[in-house]
Scaffold this motif. Sequence first.
Motif, PDB file in Angstrom:
ATOM      1  N   TYR A   1      14.117   7.294  31.740  1.00  0.00           N
ATOM      2  CA  TYR A   1      13.529   6.197  32.514  1.00  0.00           C
ATOM      3  C   TYR A   1      13.610   4.929  31.680  1.00  0.00           C
ATOM      4  O   TYR A   1      12.831   4.723  30.750  1.00  0.00           O
ATOM      5  N   SER A   2      14.581   4.088  32.006  1.00  0.00           N
ATOM      6  CA  SER A   2      14.880   2.915  31.181  1.00  0.00           C
ATOM      7  C   SER A   2      14.159   1.681  31.696  1.00  0.00           C
ATOM      8  O   SER A   2      14.405   1.231  32.825  1.00  0.00           O
ATOM      9  N   ASN A   3      13.293   1.116  30.859  1.00  0.00           N
ATOM     10  CA  ASN A   3      12.509  -0.040  31.286  1.00  0.00           C
ATOM     11  C   ASN A   3      12.142  -0.935  30.105  1.00  0.00           C
ATOM     12  O   ASN A   3      11.057  -0.819  29.535  1.00  0.00           O
ATOM     13  N   PRO A   4      13.031  -1.854  29.711  1.00  0.00           N
ATOM     14  CA  PRO A   4      12.664  -2.800  28.654  1.00  0.00           C
ATOM     15  C   PRO A   4      11.410  -3.601  28.989  1.00  0.00           C
ATOM     16  O   PRO A   4      10.710  -4.065  28.084  1.00  0.00           O
ATOM     17  N   PHE A   5      11.104  -3.744  30.293  1.00  0.00           N
ATOM     18  CA  PHE A   5       9.891  -4.452  30.692  1.00  0.00           C
ATOM     19  C   PHE A   5       8.659  -3.563  30.572  1.00  0.00           C
ATOM     20  O   PHE A   5       7.557  -3.974  30.931  1.00  0.00           O
ATOM     21  N   GLY A   6       8.842  -2.371  30.062  1.00  0.00           N
ATOM     22  CA  GLY A   6       7.728  -1.507  29.696  1.00  0.00           C
ATOM     23  C   GLY A   6       7.375  -1.643  28.236  1.00  0.00           C
ATOM     24  O   GLY A   6       6.670  -0.810  27.669  1.00  0.00           O
ATOM     25  N   SER A   7       7.860  -2.715  27.621  1.00  0.00           N
ATOM     26  CA  SER A   7       7.593  -3.002  26.211  1.00  0.00           C
ATOM     27  C   SER A   7       7.015  -4.398  26.082  1.00  0.00           C
ATOM     28  O   SER A   7       7.433  -5.326  26.786  1.00  0.00           O
ATOM     29  N   THR A   8       6.078  -4.559  25.176  1.00  0.00           N
ATOM     30  CA  THR A   8       5.516  -5.896  24.957  1.00  0.00           C
ATOM     31  C   THR A   8       6.433  -6.757  24.083  1.00  0.00           C
ATOM     32  O   THR A   8       6.083  -7.882  23.744  1.00  0.00           O
ATOM     33  N   ASP A   9       7.605  -6.251  23.727  1.00  0.00           N
ATOM     34  CA  ASP A   9       8.634  -7.118  23.153  1.00  0.00           C
ATOM     35  C   ASP A   9       9.164  -8.081  24.212  1.00  0.00           C
ATOM     36  O   ASP A   9       9.601  -9.185  23.904  1.00  0.00           O
TER      37      ASP A   9
END
Length: 345
Positions: free
Chosen positions: A197-205
């Motif tokens: 499940y790929s989600n860069p928007f699941g990171s506070t970066d």
Amino acid sequence: MTGMERLNAAIKGTPADRIPVFCNLLDQGAKELGLSIEEYYSRGEYVAEAQLKMREKYGYDNLWSLFYVGKEAELLGCGKIIFAKDGPPNVGEMIIKKYDDIAKLQVPDDITSHPAFAEELECLRILKAEAGGRYPICAYLTASMTLPAMLMGMEKWLQMLMMGPSELRDELLAKCSDFFQKQIAAYRAAGADVLVYSNPFGSTDFIPRKFFNELSLPWMERDLGPGGTAGIVYYCGSSRFNDVIEAVINRLGIGAFYLSPMDDIAEGKRLIAGRGLTCGVINDIMLLEWSKDEIRTEVKRMIDAGKTGGKFLFGTLVMPYAIPEANIRAMLEAAYEYGRIEGPQ
């Protein structure tokens, strides 16, 4: 032991001969078969054949049904993919050029009938027939929060995400989430074992913590709610996510975390606290230039940080096409050596 046995042992914290080692060799399959990248990705049977050959050649523990990430945009209407000679294909056109295009976006009723998806399913069918039950087959899915970047471009998506109009943003997210739900159901029905499940928007970066809590988490719940989180691996690209692990476990119940190379592995292991699988991920871009000794030193450092206590996996990130084969072997041989398990964990 087989790769599936190693993975199950790591998830359950039971004895195994070594930690599981996942290696994400994708575009290298074209080289393995002597094909151009465009020709290679035209047929599911080519991708499956190369996946099986590369796993046998190097001895790692997983297989991939993934072709390239832009295929998801193809399923939603993108008609142009740019094929490089020595790297991953890329989306060649944005299907959302203006806000009015959001209303026109259609999620297929049955994505399995789409020719582009049919080839992925053929790949999965072959992998399942040849190695099912022995080696985990991985499928890649882009979260609803991230998919719009492939449909309208990252800059425009960030602008809409942060500043609105919120009603159009939510209309687009709802369509992307509907698409995600159909896609993951199809992969599960076809027999995929691991669902990344790929989600860069699941990171506070990528986004502030408040935004993560108020927008990212609810849309992730919508994505994963209908089918549950069995087999799901939480992955934020190369973005760090140690600081959101607790929230993801509590809200979503996900039990496997594919850390960023920038995350502290020992800290990630401490945060997960035996409630799931910690995956330490090497910065494999550096394999383009590291020496064999540098590779071995880094692999040892990572495994030393995560192996104690079990429930640990060694993994790679994007594995660029140009990595020398000798460096791929050096990394994997070090992972097998340092990942051996002796005695109780």
